[in-house]
Design an enzyme around this catalytic site. Structure first.
Site, mmCIF file in Angstrom:
data_model
loop_
_atom_site.group_PDB
_atom_site.id
_atom_site.type_symbol
_atom_site.label_atom_id
_atom_site.label_comp_id
_atom_site.label_asym_id
_atom_site.label_seq_id
_atom_site.Cartn_x
_atom_site.Cartn_y
_atom_site.Cartn_z
ATOM 1 N N LYS A 216 -18.884 -88.852 -37.789
ATOM 2 C CA LYS A 216 -18.397 -87.662 -39.058
ATOM 3 C C LYS A 216 -17.157 -87.166 -38.807
ATOM 4 O O LYS A 216 -16.558 -87.032 -37.635
ATOM 5 C CB LYS A 216 -19.332 -86.653 -38.976
ATOM 6 C CG LYS A 216 -20.736 -87.231 -39.453
ATOM 7 C CD LYS A 216 -21.874 -86.354 -40.061
ATOM 8 C CE LYS A 216 -23.158 -87.328 -40.877
ATOM 9 N NZ LYS A 216 -24.452 -86.685 -40.983
ATOM 10 N N ARG A 252 -28.999 -88.810 -34.307
ATOM 11 C CA ARG A 252 -29.036 -89.803 -35.409
ATOM 12 C C ARG A 252 -27.587 -90.689 -35.221
ATOM 13 O O ARG A 252 -26.640 -89.744 -35.419
ATOM 14 C CB ARG A 252 -29.133 -89.586 -36.581
ATOM 15 C CG ARG A 252 -29.202 -90.576 -37.775
ATOM 16 C CD ARG A 252 -29.279 -89.999 -39.211
ATOM 17 N NE ARG A 252 -29.320 -90.886 -40.261
ATOM 18 C CZ ARG A 252 -28.335 -91.524 -40.776
ATOM 19 N NH1 ARG A 252 -27.399 -90.897 -40.412
ATOM 20 N NH2 ARG A 252 -28.443 -92.379 -41.659
HETATM 21 N N1 HH2 Z 1 -26.193 -88.269 -42.168
HETATM 22 C C1 HH2 Z 1 -26.178 -89.299 -43.195
HETATM 23 C C2 HH2 Z 1 -27.200 -90.011 -43.713
HETATM 24 N N2 HH2 Z 1 -28.527 -89.733 -43.597
HETATM 25 N N3 HH2 Z 1 -29.838 -88.188 -42.677
HETATM 26 C C3 HH2 Z 1 -30.139 -86.916 -41.766
HETATM 27 N N4 HH2 Z 1 -31.442 -86.480 -41.393
HETATM 28 N N5 HH2 Z 1 -29.021 -86.312 -40.874
HETATM 29 C C4 HH2 Z 1 -27.716 -86.801 -41.259
HETATM 30 O O1 HH2 Z 1 -27.017 -86.066 -40.729
HETATM 31 C C5 HH2 Z 1 -27.359 -87.761 -42.175
HETATM 32 C C6 HH2 Z 1 -28.653 -88.467 -42.540
HETATM 33 C C7 HH2 Z 1 -24.678 -89.947 -43.354
HETATM 34 O O2 HH2 Z 1 -24.476 -90.930 -42.367
HETATM 35 P P1 HH2 Z 1 -24.521 -92.636 -42.841
HETATM 36 O O3 HH2 Z 1 -25.730 -92.823 -42.907
HETATM 37 O O4 HH2 Z 1 -23.485 -93.273 -41.783
HETATM 38 O O5 HH2 Z 1 -23.679 -92.744 -43.902
HETATM 39 P P2 HH2 Z 1 -23.873 -92.824 -45.573
HETATM 40 O O6 HH2 Z 1 -24.680 -91.832 -46.123
HETATM 41 O O7 HH2 Z 1 -22.761 -93.030 -46.283
HETATM 42 O O8 HH2 Z 1 -24.783 -94.167 -45.669
#
Ligand code: HH2
Length: 270
Positions: A216, A252
């Site tokens: 992030k 995560r």
């Molecule tokens: N962050 C993202 C997506 N899902 N779920 C939880 N529970 N907590 C988080 O901090 C969280 C999440 C964002 O990261 P990422 O999946 O890499 O990216 P994107 O939303 O662009 O797919």
């Protein structure tokens, strides 16, 4: 079925598999179902306790995807790995969650905490899934425009407490649920830092905490790059170890092997 804290003892790693063209750090990498399945299997063999499969990006500025498109992305991946690798489905849609759980997923990770589709809670209760409830201010399209709080920690805590009560009232066993402050979801760098410094307030809600810190941009900024769009690996590892030491249970992450190693050492030293 075991309570969440027994099935996923501190520290547990959740690997991220985004089956999307546009996720902020791994968009496009796992769009092909065979590639996504191979990533999930590698994460499992690298020590992930669970792999979070998602078909909709929630990065700042993103638009949602249709039900059909989300199913088209995630179902082939789940058909390949669910049952073999423990899987969490990252969705806000009840129908996607139902299909995923029927295919063998064990957890529902809903970044809207059942606000987008309250009936998702009924699906999780009926199929006895583990659940992650996350805080987000606003919606992905606009959430980073001007996030504001009087007291970010108490506002996030009371939101999570209310959503926990909602989930339990809809029939989900409390011992299936973990909570997540939603780092980067409608929050400035200062808000994210404040939440991590005062994780004890969120722990007092009595449920395990899941934290998504990996890559992030806040951690890239804290590491000295004011224009960072993603956080480098070293910054993610430091954030994960620090959150673990403050009481986090599930981290995560995108880089599973490195986080498993770092957290194993941190755990051995506590
Ligand atoms: N962050 C993202 C997506 N899902 N779920 C939880 N529970 N907590 C988080 O901090 C969280 C999440 C964002 O990261 P990422 O999946 O890499 O990216 P994107 O939303 O662009 O797919």
């Amino acid at each position: 079925m075991l309570a969440l804290e027994e099935r996923f003892p501190r520290p547990s790693v959740m690997g991220v598999v985004n089956v999307t063209p546009d996720s902020f750090s791994d968009g496009g990498v796992n769009l092909d179902p065979d590639a996504a399945a191979a990533t999930a299997r590698r994460m499992w063999s690298d020590g992930a306790a669970i792999v979070d499969v998602g078909g909709e990006s929630t990065r700042p500025g993103s638009e949602g995807v249709s039900l059909d498109e989300e199913l088209r992305r995630v179902v082939p991946v789940l058909e390949r790995v669910a049952g073999e690798v423990p899987v969490s489905i990252d969705t806000a849609k009840a129908e996607v969650a139902r299909r995923a759980l029927e295919l063998g997923a064990v957890m529902v990770n809903d970044v809207t905490a059942f606000r987008a589709e309250p009936s998702l809670a009924d699906v999780a209760a009926e199929l006895d899934a583990y659940v992650c409830l996350m805080h987000m201010q606003g919606e992905p399209r606009t959430m980073q425009v001007d996030p504001r709080y009087d007291d970010v920690v108490s506002e996030v805590a009371s939101f999570l407490d209310e959503r926990l009560r909602f989930a339990v009232a809809r029939g989900i066993r409390e011992d299936r649920i973990c909570l997540d402050p939603g780092i980067g979801f409608g929050k400035t760098v200062e808000h994210n830092v404040e939440l991590l410094r005062r994780l004890d307030v969120l722990l007092s809600l009595g449920r395990p905490l899941l934290l998504g810190l990996s890559r992030k941009s806040s951690f890239g900024k804290l590491a000295g790059d004011p224009g960072a769009r993603t956080g480098p690996l070293g910054a993610s590892l430091a954030a994960a170890v620090s959150a673990y030491e403050r009481g986090a249970t599930i981290l995560r992450v995108h880089d599973v092997r490195e986080h498993v190693d770092a957290l194993a050492v941190a755990a051995a030293l506590t």
